[in-house]
Design a protein around this motif. Sequence first.
Motif, PDB file in Angstrom:
ATOM      1  N   GLU A  89     -68.718 -45.659 -23.123  1.00  4.92           N
ATOM      2  CA  GLU A  89     -68.768 -45.120 -21.759  1.00  4.92           C
ATOM      3  C   GLU A  89     -69.852 -44.044 -21.604  1.00  4.92           C
ATOM      4  O   GLU A  89     -70.135 -43.286 -22.540  1.00  4.92           O
ATOM      5  CB  GLU A  89     -67.413 -44.522 -21.374  1.00  4.92           C
ATOM      6  CG  GLU A  89     -66.275 -45.518 -21.589  1.00  4.92           C
ATOM      7  CD  GLU A  89     -65.190 -45.453 -20.531  1.00  4.92           C
ATOM      8  OE1 GLU A  89     -65.344 -44.719 -19.544  1.00  4.92           O
ATOM      9  OE2 GLU A  89     -64.176 -46.163 -20.729  1.00  4.92           O
ATOM     10  N   GLU A  93     -64.032 -44.269 -25.202  1.00  2.88           N
ATOM     11  CA  GLU A  93     -62.657 -44.188 -24.714  1.00  2.88           C
ATOM     12  C   GLU A  93     -61.786 -45.129 -25.536  1.00  2.88           C
ATOM     13  O   GLU A  93     -62.172 -46.270 -25.825  1.00  2.88           O
ATOM     14  CB  GLU A  93     -62.513 -44.561 -23.236  1.00  2.88           C
ATOM     15  CG  GLU A  93     -61.045 -44.333 -22.865  1.00  2.88           C
ATOM     16  CD  GLU A  93     -60.617 -44.639 -21.454  1.00  2.88           C
ATOM     17  OE1 GLU A  93     -61.329 -45.347 -20.722  1.00  2.88           O
ATOM     18  OE2 GLU A  93     -59.511 -44.182 -21.100  1.00  2.88           O
ATOM     19  N   GLU A 140     -63.893 -48.472 -25.921  1.00  5.98           N
ATOM     20  CA  GLU A 140     -64.846 -48.792 -24.853  1.00  5.98           C
ATOM     21  C   GLU A 140     -66.025 -47.823 -24.913  1.00  5.98           C
ATOM     22  O   GLU A 140     -65.818 -46.618 -25.070  1.00  5.98           O
ATOM     23  CB  GLU A 140     -64.183 -48.621 -23.481  1.00  5.98           C
ATOM     24  CG  GLU A 140     -63.012 -49.542 -23.276  1.00  5.98           C
ATOM     25  CD  GLU A 140     -62.492 -49.477 -21.845  1.00  5.98           C
ATOM     26  OE1 GLU A 140     -62.557 -48.413 -21.215  1.00  5.98           O
ATOM     27  OE2 GLU A 140     -62.028 -50.516 -21.375  1.00  5.98           O
ATOM     28  N   GLY A 160     -65.857 -48.519 -19.081  1.00  9.60           N
ATOM     29  CA  GLY A 160     -66.464 -49.253 -20.183  1.00  9.60           C
ATOM     30  C   GLY A 160     -67.663 -50.074 -19.715  1.00  9.60           C
ATOM     31  O   GLY A 160     -67.569 -50.817 -18.744  1.00  9.60           O
TER      32      GLY A 160
END
Length: 262
Positions: free
Chosen positions: A109, A140, A107, A234
């Motif tokens: 971020e 992440e 994700e 995210g």
Amino acid sequence: MNLNQQTIAQLAEHLENAELQAHEVIKITEAHPDMDWDDAYAIQYEILRRKLARGAKVVGLKAGLTSHGKMKQMGVSTPVFGWLVDYFSVPDGGEIKHSELIHPKVEPEIVFVTKKALKGPGCHIGGVLAATDFVMPGIEIIDSRYKDFKFDLKSVIADNCSSTRFVLGGQATPVAGLDLRTLGVVMEKNGEPVAIGAGAAVLGHPAAAIAALANHLGARGEEIPAGTMILSGGVTEAIAVAPGDHVTLRIQSLGTVSTRFI
Ligand code: 0L1
Ligand code: MG
């Protein structure tokens, strides 16, 4: 709360074993349909207690399911919150062993680091920006312990919101003069853009995710201490990765961070 301490301890051990041994389990609400929100966070905190007892250190916090992309992907509508411990941290450009995980996804971020404590209730974007030391890009890696990433919110909270690894990089950038809503976000897998968005995808403003975390902790009588690193969630849906994949995240004005799965 509907679960007794023995059941909470047993479910925490069950979920932590799934993480440490990299095997999937069925979502825990199947066997415990009466589990409530307090039970879910109690299981999450019991997993943390087990790790701290073995010498792990908390190195950050996270908000998850904060963007429409993520909420749509997972079929839910509420953010969730978790913690990050030292062995989750991977250096920028470092390698992640896919075999240590179940079915990881990445994700993109925006990561906050605070310079002042934040305490809810009533925490808002302005308070978060005033308390932010700097922001930076972070990848992440999530790895739900549940079969096929299929869960409900209570099950995922108990599983520490699928947390498993994170990579920080880029430039630590003060927020003054930045509009976090319009920062462009591009995540590439093996050189191809696979997720594209802007900061506003996270609750309209990424600082709103940090305020929501402060308000959530405030309801528990806790705060976000000064110097805390926080993943704000995210920006886009999460992208599945396989051994050999190389992932790079570029965030406008904040720089680049990358990792490789081996
Ligand atoms: O960081 C996240 O947004 C993860 C939240 C938990 C749900 C998921 O596994 O996608
Ligand atoms: Mg996340």
